[in-house]
Design a protein around this motif. Structure first.
Motif, short mmCIF file in Angstrom:
data_model
loop_
_atom_site.label_atom_id
_atom_site.label_comp_id
_atom_site.label_asym_id
_atom_site.label_seq_id
_atom_site.Cartn_x
_atom_site.Cartn_y
_atom_site.Cartn_z
N SER A 1 0.84 -1.21 0.00
CA SER A 1 0.00 0.00 0.00
C SER A 1 0.87 1.25 0.00
O SER A 1 0.61 2.20 -0.75
CB SER A 1 -0.93 0.00 1.22
N TYR B 1 0.99 4.03 -3.01
CA TYR B 1 0.70 5.44 -2.78
C TYR B 1 1.89 6.33 -3.10
O TYR B 1 1.74 7.38 -3.75
CB TYR B 1 0.21 5.69 -1.34
N GLU C 1 -7.13 7.14 3.62
CA GLU C 1 -7.19 6.51 2.30
C GLU C 1 -8.61 6.52 1.76
O GLU C 1 -8.84 6.86 0.58
CB GLU C 1 -6.69 5.06 2.37
N LEU C 2 -9.57 6.16 2.60
CA LEU C 2 -10.96 6.15 2.16
C LEU C 2 -11.46 7.56 1.84
O LEU C 2 -12.18 7.76 0.86
CB LEU C 2 -11.84 5.48 3.22
N SER D 1 -9.57 10.11 0.85
CA SER D 1 -8.94 10.54 -0.41
C SER D 1 -9.55 9.81 -1.60
O SER D 1 -9.66 10.38 -2.68
CB SER D 1 -7.43 10.32 -0.36
N GLN D 2 -9.96 8.58 -1.38
CA GLN D 2 -10.64 7.83 -2.45
C GLN D 2 -11.95 8.51 -2.82
O GLN D 2 -12.28 8.64 -4.00
CB GLN D 2 -10.89 6.39 -1.98
N GLY E 1 -10.59 10.17 -5.87
CA GLY E 1 -10.53 8.94 -6.64
C GLY E 1 -9.12 8.38 -6.70
O GLY E 1 -8.71 7.80 -7.70
N LEU E 2 -8.36 8.59 -5.63
CA LEU E 2 -6.94 8.23 -5.62
C LEU E 2 -6.72 6.74 -5.40
O LEU E 2 -7.27 6.15 -4.49
CB LEU E 2 -6.22 8.97 -4.50
N ALA F 1 -7.04 3.31 -5.92
CA ALA F 1 -7.93 2.33 -5.31
C ALA F 1 -7.20 1.08 -4.85
O ALA F 1 -7.54 0.50 -3.83
CB ALA F 1 -9.04 1.97 -6.30
N THR G 1 -5.66 1.65 -1.47
CA THR G 1 -6.70 1.68 -0.44
C THR G 1 -7.14 0.27 -0.11
O THR G 1 -7.29 -0.09 1.07
CB THR G 1 -7.89 2.53 -0.91
#
Length: 147
Positions: A28, A32, A106-107, A109-110, A114-115, A117, A120
């Motif tokens: 992860s 990132y 992470e969630l 930013s997702q 839409g960073l 996936a 995440t």
């Protein structure tokens, strides 16, 4: 880890499930950090591509600013995930708190950008493994040994 009168150290042996979580969190962090570096290196091309489909009321500076925020969000998340991996490797018993915060970031930013996936998903799976019964027993043992 404690040392008894005989000079021997008590050591909590890391279960395989925690080692698997370390690998997932490492991946992860790499995703990132790598994704952040890739988007930063292609910043202008990303802005140009986004401007094609956007209405004329949105300026190039707005798109660039939003992309910059996304890039630095990914960078910060990657650094925090890497710090979490380091603390997991050092058998820090409070690392699950940090990694829970990282998953929430992470969630978030997702949802916002839409960073990344895949990063995440790896983080969420790694966090879930850290809260399974064998992992809980390992962290409880670390706490017992710290006293």
């Amino acid at each position: 880890m404690t040392i008894d009168e005989s000079g021997e150290q008590d050591v909590a042996h890391r279960p395989r499930i925690v080692s698997t979580a370390v690998v997932l969190w490492s991946l992860s962090a790499v995703v990132y950090l790598g994704g952040s570096a890739w988007v930063m290196s292609m910043h202008q091309a990303q802005v140009d591509a986004a401007m094609v489909n956007l209405p004329k009321t949105i300026t190039r500076d707005q798109v660039s600013g939003l992309l910059t925020v996304g890039e630095f969000s990914a960078l910060i998340i990657g650094v925090l995930a890497a710090a979490g991996v380091y603390l997991l490797m050092k058998a820090n018993r409070r690392v699950r708190i940090l990694l829970t915060v990282v998953v929430f970031l992470e969630l978030l930013s997702q949802l916002l950008f839409g960073l990344i996936a895949a990063g995440t998903l790896l983080g969420v799976l790694g966090l879930l493994l850290l809260y399974l019964p064998r992992s809980n027993a390992y962290f409880a043992e670390l706490k017992r040994l710290a006293v």
